[in-house]
Design a protein around this motif. Sequence first.
Motif, PDB file in Angstrom:
ATOM      1  N   ARG B 233       0.725  -1.156   0.044  1.00  0.00           N
ATOM      2  CA  ARG B 233      -0.132   0.103  -0.136  1.00  0.00           C
ATOM      3  C   ARG B 233       1.204   1.138  -0.097  1.00  0.00           C
ATOM      4  O   ARG B 233       1.887   1.465   0.852  1.00  0.00           O
ATOM      5  CB  ARG B 233      -0.926   0.070   1.263  1.00  0.00           C
ATOM      6  CG  ARG B 233      -2.010   1.287   1.294  1.00  0.00           C
ATOM      7  CD  ARG B 233      -2.899   1.141   2.427  1.00  0.00           C
ATOM      8  NE  ARG B 233      -3.681   2.008   2.402  1.00  0.00           N
ATOM      9  CZ  ARG B 233      -4.787   2.200   1.688  1.00  0.00           C
ATOM     10  NH1 ARG B 233      -4.978   1.185   0.501  1.00  0.00           N
ATOM     11  NH2 ARG B 233      -5.645   3.337   1.515  1.00  0.00           N
ATOM     12  N   LEU B 234       0.385   2.213  -0.963  1.00  0.00           N
ATOM     13  CA  LEU B 234       1.258   3.258  -1.130  1.00  0.00           C
ATOM     14  C   LEU B 234       0.474   4.456  -0.277  1.00  0.00           C
ATOM     15  O   LEU B 234      -0.574   4.536   0.193  1.00  0.00           O
ATOM     16  CB  LEU B 234       1.479   3.748  -2.483  1.00  0.00           C
ATOM     17  CG  LEU B 234       1.896   2.883  -3.592  1.00  0.00           C
ATOM     18  CD1 LEU B 234       2.078   3.330  -4.758  1.00  0.00           C
ATOM     19  CD2 LEU B 234       3.511   2.645  -3.147  1.00  0.00           C
ATOM     20  N   ASN B 235       1.540   5.357   0.106  1.00  0.00           N
ATOM     21  CA  ASN B 235       0.921   6.772   1.005  1.00  0.00           C
ATOM     22  C   ASN B 235       0.195   7.450  -0.033  1.00  0.00           C
ATOM     23  O   ASN B 235      -0.563   8.420   0.276  1.00  0.00           O
ATOM     24  CB  ASN B 235       1.666   7.293   1.993  1.00  0.00           C
ATOM     25  CG  ASN B 235       3.240   7.572   1.103  1.00  0.00           C
ATOM     26  OD1 ASN B 235       3.205   7.808  -0.015  1.00  0.00           O
ATOM     27  ND2 ASN B 235       4.020   7.936   2.063  1.00  0.00           N
ATOM     28  N   ASN B 236       0.626   7.543  -1.246  1.00  0.00           N
ATOM     29  CA  ASN B 236       0.222   8.373  -2.340  1.00  0.00           C
ATOM     30  C   ASN B 236       0.014   7.669  -3.631  1.00  0.00           C
ATOM     31  O   ASN B 236       0.638   7.262  -4.492  1.00  0.00           O
ATOM     32  CB  ASN B 236       1.089   9.669  -2.682  1.00  0.00           C
ATOM     33  CG  ASN B 236       0.420  10.543  -3.540  1.00  0.00           C
ATOM     34  OD1 ASN B 236      -0.697  10.468  -4.297  1.00  0.00           O
ATOM     35  ND2 ASN B 236       1.143  11.690  -3.668  1.00  0.00           N
ATOM     36  N   PHE B 237      -1.559   7.344  -3.890  1.00  0.00           N
ATOM     37  CA  PHE B 237      -1.898   6.580  -5.005  1.00  0.00           C
ATOM     38  C   PHE B 237      -1.628   7.105  -6.361  1.00  0.00           C
ATOM     39  O   PHE B 237      -1.121   6.450  -7.305  1.00  0.00           O
ATOM     40  CB  PHE B 237      -3.374   6.165  -4.847  1.00  0.00           C
ATOM     41  CG  PHE B 237      -3.584   5.254  -6.007  1.00  0.00           C
ATOM     42  CD1 PHE B 237      -3.532   3.875  -5.987  1.00  0.00           C
ATOM     43  CD2 PHE B 237      -4.582   5.855  -7.003  1.00  0.00           C
ATOM     44  CE1 PHE B 237      -3.898   2.892  -7.004  1.00  0.00           C
ATOM     45  CE2 PHE B 237      -5.152   4.997  -8.139  1.00  0.00           C
ATOM     46  CZ  PHE B 237      -4.680   3.513  -8.030  1.00  0.00           C
ATOM     47  N   ASP B 238      -1.627   8.399  -6.388  1.00  0.00           N
ATOM     48  CA  ASP B 238      -1.015   9.362  -7.389  1.00  0.00           C
ATOM     49  C   ASP B 238       0.216   8.956  -8.177  1.00  0.00           C
ATOM     50  O   ASP B 238       0.685   9.303  -9.181  1.00  0.00           O
ATOM     51  CB  ASP B 238      -1.658  10.764  -7.249  1.00  0.00           C
ATOM     52  CG  ASP B 238      -3.001  11.047  -7.134  1.00  0.00           C
ATOM     53  OD1 ASP B 238      -3.715  10.131  -7.633  1.00  0.00           O
ATOM     54  OD2 ASP B 238      -3.303  12.182  -6.513  1.00  0.00           O
ATOM     55  N   LYS B 239       1.046   8.428  -6.946  1.00  0.00           N
ATOM     56  CA  LYS B 239       2.584   8.178  -7.447  1.00  0.00           C
ATOM     57  C   LYS B 239       2.734   6.793  -7.715  1.00  0.00           C
ATOM     58  O   LYS B 239       3.948   6.362  -7.647  1.00  0.00           O
ATOM     59  CB  LYS B 239       3.297   8.759  -6.526  1.00  0.00           C
ATOM     60  CG  LYS B 239       3.368  10.334  -6.445  1.00  0.00           C
ATOM     61  CD  LYS B 239       4.363  10.888  -5.206  1.00  0.00           C
ATOM     62  CE  LYS B 239       4.619  12.445  -5.310  1.00  0.00           C
ATOM     63  NZ  LYS B 239       5.317  12.913  -4.283  1.00  0.00           N
ATOM     64  N   LEU B 240       1.687   6.107  -7.990  1.00  0.00           N
ATOM     65  CA  LEU B 240       1.901   4.588  -8.315  1.00  0.00           C
ATOM     66  C   LEU B 240       2.582   4.455  -9.363  1.00  0.00           C
ATOM     67  O   LEU B 240       3.628   3.468  -9.279  1.00  0.00           O
ATOM     68  CB  LEU B 240       0.379   4.117  -8.820  1.00  0.00           C
ATOM     69  CG  LEU B 240       0.365   2.533  -9.169  1.00  0.00           C
ATOM     70  CD1 LEU B 240       0.207   1.910  -7.788  1.00  0.00           C
ATOM     71  CD2 LEU B 240      -0.910   2.374  -9.844  1.00  0.00           C
ATOM     72  N   GLU B 241       2.763   5.151 -10.646  1.00  0.00           N
ATOM     73  CA  GLU B 241       3.828   4.796 -11.420  1.00  0.00           C
ATOM     74  C   GLU B 241       5.094   4.893 -11.109  1.00  0.00           C
ATOM     75  O   GLU B 241       6.207   4.226 -11.399  1.00  0.00           O
ATOM     76  CB  GLU B 241       3.606   5.297 -12.803  1.00  0.00           C
ATOM     77  CG  GLU B 241       2.250   5.078 -13.587  1.00  0.00           C
ATOM     78  CD  GLU B 241       2.370   3.621 -14.011  1.00  0.00           C
ATOM     79  OE1 GLU B 241       3.384   3.036 -14.245  1.00  0.00           O
ATOM     80  OE2 GLU B 241       1.427   2.676 -14.038  1.00  0.00           O
ATOM     81  N   THR B 242       5.325   6.156 -10.524  1.00  0.00           N
ATOM     82  CA  THR B 242       6.876   6.305  -9.843  1.00  0.00           C
ATOM     83  C   THR B 242       7.291   5.324  -8.841  1.00  0.00           C
ATOM     84  O   THR B 242       8.350   5.087  -8.981  1.00  0.00           O
ATOM     85  CB  THR B 242       6.901   7.811  -9.321  1.00  0.00           C
ATOM     86  OG1 THR B 242       5.907   8.600 -10.029  1.00  0.00           O
ATOM     87  CG2 THR B 242       8.139   8.366  -9.164  1.00  0.00           C
ATOM     88  N   SER B 243       6.445   5.152  -7.869  1.00  0.00           N
ATOM     89  CA  SER B 243       6.956   3.999  -6.929  1.00  0.00           C
ATOM     90  C   SER B 243       7.066   2.609  -7.681  1.00  0.00           C
ATOM     91  O   SER B 243       7.946   2.017  -6.993  1.00  0.00           O
ATOM     92  CB  SER B 243       5.837   3.912  -5.875  1.00  0.00           C
ATOM     93  OG  SER B 243       5.474   5.324  -5.541  1.00  0.00           O
ATOM     94  N   PHE B 244       6.236   2.322  -8.433  1.00  0.00           N
ATOM     95  CA  PHE B 244       6.534   0.893  -9.229  1.00  0.00           C
ATOM     96  C   PHE B 244       7.838   0.849  -9.857  1.00  0.00           C
ATOM     97  O   PHE B 244       8.405   0.102  -9.737  1.00  0.00           O
ATOM     98  CB  PHE B 244       5.417   1.048 -10.392  1.00  0.00           C
ATOM     99  CG  PHE B 244       5.440   0.008 -11.279  1.00  0.00           C
ATOM    100  CD1 PHE B 244       5.585  -1.634 -10.996  1.00  0.00           C
ATOM    101  CD2 PHE B 244       5.920   0.073 -12.552  1.00  0.00           C
ATOM    102  CE1 PHE B 244       5.437  -2.546 -11.921  1.00  0.00           C
ATOM    103  CE2 PHE B 244       6.241  -0.817 -13.520  1.00  0.00           C
ATOM    104  CZ  PHE B 244       5.991  -2.210 -13.281  1.00  0.00           C
TER     105      PHE B 244
END
Lengths: 232, 418
Positions: B233-244
Amino acid sequence: MGLLTTRNLSKNYQMGDVSIAALSEVNLEIEKGTFVSVIGPSGSGKSTLLNLIGCLDQPSSGSIQMAHQEISKLDSRQRAKFRGEHLGFVFQHFNLIPVLTVYENVEYPLLMVKAGNNQYQRERILALLDAVGVLEQQAKYPHQISGGQMQRVAVARALVTQPELVIADEPTANLDHDTAYKIINLMKTMKDKSETTFIFSTHDPKIIGEAEIIYTLEDGTIKNQEDRRNHV
Amino acid sequence: MFKIAKIAYRNLLRYTRRTLLTSVLVTIGIVAVLVFIAVAGSFKQLMVGQITDSMLGHLQIHRKGYVASIDNSPLNLNLNPKQVKKVENILEQQPEITSYSMRLKFGGMLSNFSETANIRLNGINPVQELKTVPLLQQRVSTGNGKSTNPPTLKQGEIWVPENLAKGMKLKVGDQVVLVATNQDGSVNGSSLVISGIVGSMTGPGGRDGYLNLKDAYQLLRIKGNEVNEIALRLNNFDKLETSFEVLKQKLSEIKNKKDKPIFEVHTWQKLSPFSNIAKIIDLLTIFVKIILIAIVLVSIMNVMLMAVYERIKEIGTIAAIGTTPRKIWSLFLMEGLFLGIFGAVTGSLISLAIIQYLNWQQLTFSFGRQDALVLSPVIAMSEIIGTALIVIVISTLASLQPAVKASRLEPVEALRHF
């Protein structure tokens, strides 16, 4: 002193394969501050001549000299600028802009030529409206005033940029006789006040009588020129 | 220019009915687009939220090749304790990851002593799992409706999927026997008590049961800390691609003896078929916008062409008294621009009112086996501004041809026109 000179001015219209000469080899010289009438039967070329002098149309051949310029060679943008700076127009159907008030209609040409400061412009517009007798109508729209008043506004609009020449193609044709006479007299008064040259076409003999110089056109050529300055 | 703008404005008022009709058309177009974007966006967001927050998590890590054979729930592609430790070390260093849950997914047979049925199960640590997919709590019924407190999944307990519970007439408190095949092919069984019924969801894992990870190890005779799925689970879903991308890079650095990556990481989109529905929604939004552009283009161009034909003599007059072709062009362009601005502003305001009304109405809908999902349409300011700008630009462009036509009229011809 010559304000406008035409040399061998001709205008032909193409109707299919046939070329029709609306104006042939017209030579005339209009002096500054004169009240000139162009008369002649329908189809004689009056409107064509006024359109060419008014930079609204381009001749097929010949030249028109005005304000030290050969105006027959100007492109559409230059002609628009020239019209705005040197010419005024009074039309048969008044042609006021319906969405503008009387005041705004008179103001409009000034805005197109960007002349003077606002206060001066305002004073000039009000003075002109007063001079042509429609000052009290200044806030009204064209559809709220009479035909005679509309033509008075048109005269004020034609004069607001202090043009050297005002062209009026049948300015009284849509007015009753009394009003027509008043309009012509107004134009004449304004001519005397501003030393602007007026050239107008008409059929009305009584109005013709007010002109200082009369050019008679027939079949696209000048048949007669009468200088009545000593009589008028 | 101000005067030209004033004339343009008054010209529009001159033909009130026509201006209103055109504006209404543009307004309806904008309302349709914005309300559609808000409703479809809300639906999409809700569904994505449901899928990620109650099943999948935002990202998942597996051993390389696991996702390709995920339908078999293979146990031979488990991450061994050493590998799990390596992943944990990486995850602990990523500040954007708020929580992660270790899962051991496998297939088995569930028996209520009179019937037996296939079941797909997730061995989980309930605390980790509920932190990573917090909406799972809402899906679990502990006997007294949906639980407000976190449901327990102690050792010896099982959460059975709703459809299976209905089919086998199981309820909370019932005892069941779970049988599963181990990695070595032998079969083992455990007796468990149902402590929750899990509501079904559309998508992978939506009909899975849950048991405590320790029970799963016992049943499958796994001794170490083995798992085959790590949900994140990420703290910011909008940064999904970056975190990925960051995670993918970090995990790809860990290689096996053949110098090949051991792990694979996927975003929820790669794991759920709903991502295709989400793409279709995005595509529909584009089509709706294209339709709006067509409506605006045709209606404004039509009305402006009519304006030119009706005002030819007037164009001749203003040209005669010194208006340059450029200013005539500007006049008609401004009329189109004002129509666009009026339609865009009115449409945006009406859309906001409708969206507000829909929120106030608390409309519900069903999707697959999920009922009473509350629609909460919202629209981003950027979307409103973007759509309004499209309309304004298209309105201006639609006026371009009529404006050019007007500016090219010869004054002498125009003045002759009746």
